[in-house]
Motif scaffolding. Structure first.
Motif, PDB file in Angstrom:
ATOM      1  N   ILE A 136      21.807  25.915 -31.368  1.00  0.00           N
ATOM      2  CA  ILE A 136      22.605  26.814 -32.222  1.00  0.00           C
ATOM      3  C   ILE A 136      22.693  28.202 -31.591  1.00  0.00           C
ATOM      4  CG2 ILE A 136      22.630  28.013 -34.452  1.00  0.00           C
ATOM      5  CD1 ILE A 136      21.421  25.416 -35.643  1.00  0.00           C
ATOM      6  N   VAL A 137      21.546  28.686 -31.079  1.00  0.00           N
ATOM      7  CA  VAL A 137      21.513  30.014 -30.437  1.00  0.00           C
ATOM      8  C   VAL A 137      22.427  30.031 -29.216  1.00  0.00           C
ATOM      9  CG1 VAL A 137      20.051  31.630 -29.165  1.00  0.00           C
ATOM     10  CG2 VAL A 137      19.215  30.614 -31.281  1.00  0.00           C
ATOM     11  N   ILE A 138      22.358  28.947 -28.403  1.00  0.00           N
ATOM     12  CA  ILE A 138      23.208  28.860 -27.198  1.00  0.00           C
ATOM     13  C   ILE A 138      24.682  28.874 -27.584  1.00  0.00           C
ATOM     14  CG2 ILE A 138      23.907  27.344 -25.296  1.00  0.00           C
ATOM     15  CD1 ILE A 138      20.948  26.439 -25.156  1.00  0.00           C
ATOM     16  N   ILE A 170      29.862  34.369 -28.851  1.00  0.00           N
ATOM     17  CA  ILE A 170      29.883  35.840 -28.761  1.00  0.00           C
ATOM     18  C   ILE A 170      30.379  36.285 -27.387  1.00  0.00           C
ATOM     19  CG2 ILE A 170      28.423  37.902 -28.738  1.00  0.00           C
ATOM     20  CD1 ILE A 170      26.652  36.427 -30.846  1.00  0.00           C
ATOM     21  N   THR A 171      29.895  35.591 -26.330  1.00  0.00           N
ATOM     22  CA  THR A 171      30.296  35.942 -24.958  1.00  0.00           C
ATOM     23  C   THR A 171      31.808  35.761 -24.778  1.00  0.00           C
ATOM     24  OG1 THR A 171      28.139  35.214 -24.134  1.00  0.00           O
ATOM     25  CG2 THR A 171      29.909  35.449 -22.517  1.00  0.00           C
ATOM     26  N   ILE A 172      32.313  34.613 -25.260  1.00  0.00           N
ATOM     27  CA  ILE A 172      33.764  34.348 -25.150  1.00  0.00           C
ATOM     28  C   ILE A 172      34.558  35.388 -25.918  1.00  0.00           C
ATOM     29  CG2 ILE A 172      35.582  32.713 -25.799  1.00  0.00           C
ATOM     30  CD1 ILE A 172      33.492  30.471 -25.257  1.00  0.00           C
ATOM     31  N   LYS A 173      34.061  35.730 -27.125  1.00  0.00           N
ATOM     32  CA  LYS A 173      34.756  36.724 -27.945  1.00  0.00           C
ATOM     33  C   LYS A 173      34.763  38.086 -27.273  1.00  0.00           C
ATOM     34  CE  LYS A 173      35.171  38.235 -32.732  1.00  0.00           C
ATOM     35  NZ  LYS A 173      34.601  38.175 -34.090  1.00  0.00           N
ATOM     36  N   ILE A 174      33.602  38.470 -26.699  1.00  0.00           N
ATOM     37  CA  ILE A 174      33.506  39.764 -25.999  1.00  0.00           C
ATOM     38  C   ILE A 174      34.465  39.793 -24.809  1.00  0.00           C
ATOM     39  CG2 ILE A 174      31.996  41.194 -24.556  1.00  0.00           C
ATOM     40  CD1 ILE A 174      29.689  40.368 -26.436  1.00  0.00           C
ATOM     41  N   ARG A 175      34.512  38.678 -24.075  1.00  0.00           N
ATOM     42  CA  ARG A 175      35.417  38.606 -22.922  1.00  0.00           C
ATOM     43  C   ARG A 175      36.879  38.736 -23.342  1.00  0.00           C
ATOM     44  NH1 ARG A 175      32.783  33.675 -19.284  1.00  0.00           N
ATOM     45  NH2 ARG A 175      30.980  34.859 -18.514  1.00  0.00           N
ATOM     46  N   LYS A 176      37.212  38.055 -24.466  1.00  0.00           N
ATOM     47  CA  LYS A 176      38.583  38.148 -24.975  1.00  0.00           C
ATOM     48  C   LYS A 176      38.923  39.572 -25.379  1.00  0.00           C
ATOM     49  CE  LYS A 176      39.299  33.407 -26.614  1.00  0.00           C
ATOM     50  NZ  LYS A 176      39.502  32.547 -27.807  1.00  0.00           N
ATOM     51  N   GLU A 177      37.952  40.236 -26.068  1.00  0.00           N
ATOM     52  CA  GLU A 177      38.174  41.618 -26.506  1.00  0.00           C
ATOM     53  C   GLU A 177      38.326  42.541 -25.299  1.00  0.00           C
ATOM     54  OE1 GLU A 177      38.692  42.847 -29.519  1.00  0.00           O
ATOM     55  OE2 GLU A 177      38.624  40.804 -30.327  1.00  0.00           O
ATOM     56  N   ARG A 178      37.448  42.322 -24.293  1.00  0.00           N
ATOM     57  CA  ARG A 178      37.545  43.139 -23.075  1.00  0.00           C
ATOM     58  C   ARG A 178      38.894  42.926 -22.390  1.00  0.00           C
ATOM     59  NH1 ARG A 178      31.615  42.355 -20.176  1.00  0.00           N
ATOM     60  NH2 ARG A 178      30.447  43.748 -21.562  1.00  0.00           N
ATOM     61  N   LYS A 179      39.329  41.653 -22.370  1.00  0.00           N
ATOM     62  CA  LYS A 179      40.615  41.339 -21.751  1.00  0.00           C
ATOM     63  C   LYS A 179      41.759  42.030 -22.489  1.00  0.00           C
ATOM     64  CE  LYS A 179      43.104  37.353 -19.914  1.00  0.00           C
ATOM     65  NZ  LYS A 179      43.151  35.866 -19.854  1.00  0.00           N
ATOM     66  N   LYS A 180      41.668  42.022 -23.843  1.00  0.00           N
ATOM     67  CA  LYS A 180      42.685  42.698 -24.651  1.00  0.00           C
ATOM     68  C   LYS A 180      42.696  44.192 -24.372  1.00  0.00           C
ATOM     69  CE  LYS A 180      42.836  39.524 -28.610  1.00  0.00           C
ATOM     70  NZ  LYS A 180      42.524  39.405 -30.066  1.00  0.00           N
ATOM     71  N   ILE A 181      41.468  44.763 -24.340  1.00  0.00           N
ATOM     72  CA  ILE A 181      41.354  46.212 -24.082  1.00  0.00           C
ATOM     73  C   ILE A 181      41.921  46.554 -22.712  1.00  0.00           C
ATOM     74  CG2 ILE A 181      39.721  48.104 -23.694  1.00  0.00           C
ATOM     75  CD1 ILE A 181      37.933  46.722 -25.836  1.00  0.00           C
ATOM     76  N   MET A 182      41.560  45.743 -21.692  1.00  0.00           N
ATOM     77  CA  MET A 182      42.059  45.983 -20.335  1.00  0.00           C
ATOM     78  C   MET A 182      43.577  45.852 -20.286  1.00  0.00           C
ATOM     79  SD  MET A 182      39.137  44.018 -18.094  1.00  0.00           S
ATOM     80  CE  MET A 182      39.928  44.306 -16.531  1.00  0.00           C
ATOM     81  N   GLN A 183      44.095  44.854 -21.037  1.00  0.00           N
ATOM     82  CA  GLN A 183      45.549  44.661 -21.084  1.00  0.00           C
ATOM     83  C   GLN A 183      46.232  45.851 -21.740  1.00  0.00           C
ATOM     84  OE1 GLN A 183      47.193  42.223 -19.623  1.00  0.00           O
ATOM     85  NE2 GLN A 183      49.197  42.956 -20.335  1.00  0.00           N
TER      86      GLN A 183
END
Length: 275
Positions: A142-144, A150-163
């Motif tokens: 569950i933790v994994i 969370i990692t995927i979500k952070i990456r998506k948010e970072r990608k959005k911010i960078m875009q």
């Protein structure tokens, strides 16, 4: 046994003999056991031994070793009272052999029971450990999964911010180029100035017209020059009028648009566009 007890036992024995259905199956040996006890207490040892031997034979058939051990004890007592040392010793040895076997059976049974209990406890403990391991593994999984989510979500948010930053930079560059182009058209007093200004800053004139719907084109153009941060001297130079006329127009515009006298009119124009 007292005479009274013997008489009572004999009465009970006769009742049992008259009701054989109560002594069917594996309990029949008890009839002869009771007869033997009665004869023994009457000192009729031969009759007692005869009944004990019948009871012993029946007990062997049904393989009731615990009852057999007790019958050996009774027959030993009968032979002792009769004075037959040889048969007394013979049955003592038989009883001893049987007692040793019964003791071993008890010990083995106890040991087997203990082993079974230990095995059961070990199995239970292993089962608990297995369940615990399942819970731990499930928790780790569950933790994994949560970390991956969370990692995927952070990456998506970072990608959005960078875009967005990329788009903002591109827009900023375009606006800078457009700003330079509009400024140059204003400096040249080009007739395309207003048209291009509206394309670059489409919200500016509608914002002014919300405050004062009766704004004329000459006034809108003057406001556009102020928005582009031209000074009075620059406006006078590019529009070929006297600086005093520019100041007069500023004062009229302040009054028409309700711009406070203590507020920079160029900054006010920037702010109205933001609103």
């Amino acid at each position: 046994m007292t005479k009274k007890k013997i008489d009572s036992a004999e009465i009970d024995l006769k009742l049992l003999e008259n009701q054989p259905e109560k002594l069917v199956g594996k309990k029949i040996f008890k009839l002869y056991q009771v007869r033997g006890l009665i004869h023994c207490n009457k000192k009729e040892y031969d009759l007692a031994i005869k009944n004990y031997e019948t009871a012993i034979a029946l007990t062997k058939k049904i393989q009731n070793n615990f009852a057999l051990e007790y019958l050996y004890k009774l027959i030993i007592e009968a032979y002792e009272k009769k004075g037959d040392k040889k048969l007394t010793e013979e049955y003592i040895q038989k009883r001893k052999f049987l007692s040793d076997n019964l003791r071993k059976i008890r010990e083995n049974s106890t040991e087997s029971t203990v082993k079974e209990l230990v095995k059961h406890k070990e199995k239970k403990a292993k089962s608990k450990i297995q369940y615990l391991m399942y819970y731990i593994c499930a928790g780790i999984l569950i933790v994994i999964v949560l970390l991956l989510f969370i990692t995927i979500k952070i990456r998506k948010e970072r990608k959005k911010i960078m875009q967005k930053e990329k788009e903002t930079n591109i827009l900023s560059k375009k606006l800078n180029l457009a700003f330079d182009e509009v400024v140059q058209l204003a400096k040249n007093n080009d007739s395309e100035f207003l048209t291009r200004f509206v394309e670059v800053y489409p919200d500016f004139f509608p914002a002014l017209q919300q405050i004062e719907p009766q704004m004329q084109n000459s006034e809108l153009k003057f406001c556009a020059l102020l928005f582009l941060n031209f000074s009075s001297k620059d406006i006078a130079t590019y529009t070929f009028v006297q600086p005093q006329s520019i100041q007069t127009r500023k004062n009229r515009l302040r009054k028409k648009l309700n711009i406070p006298s203590n507020e920079d009119i160029n900054i006010w124009m920037k702010n109205i566009n933001k609103k």
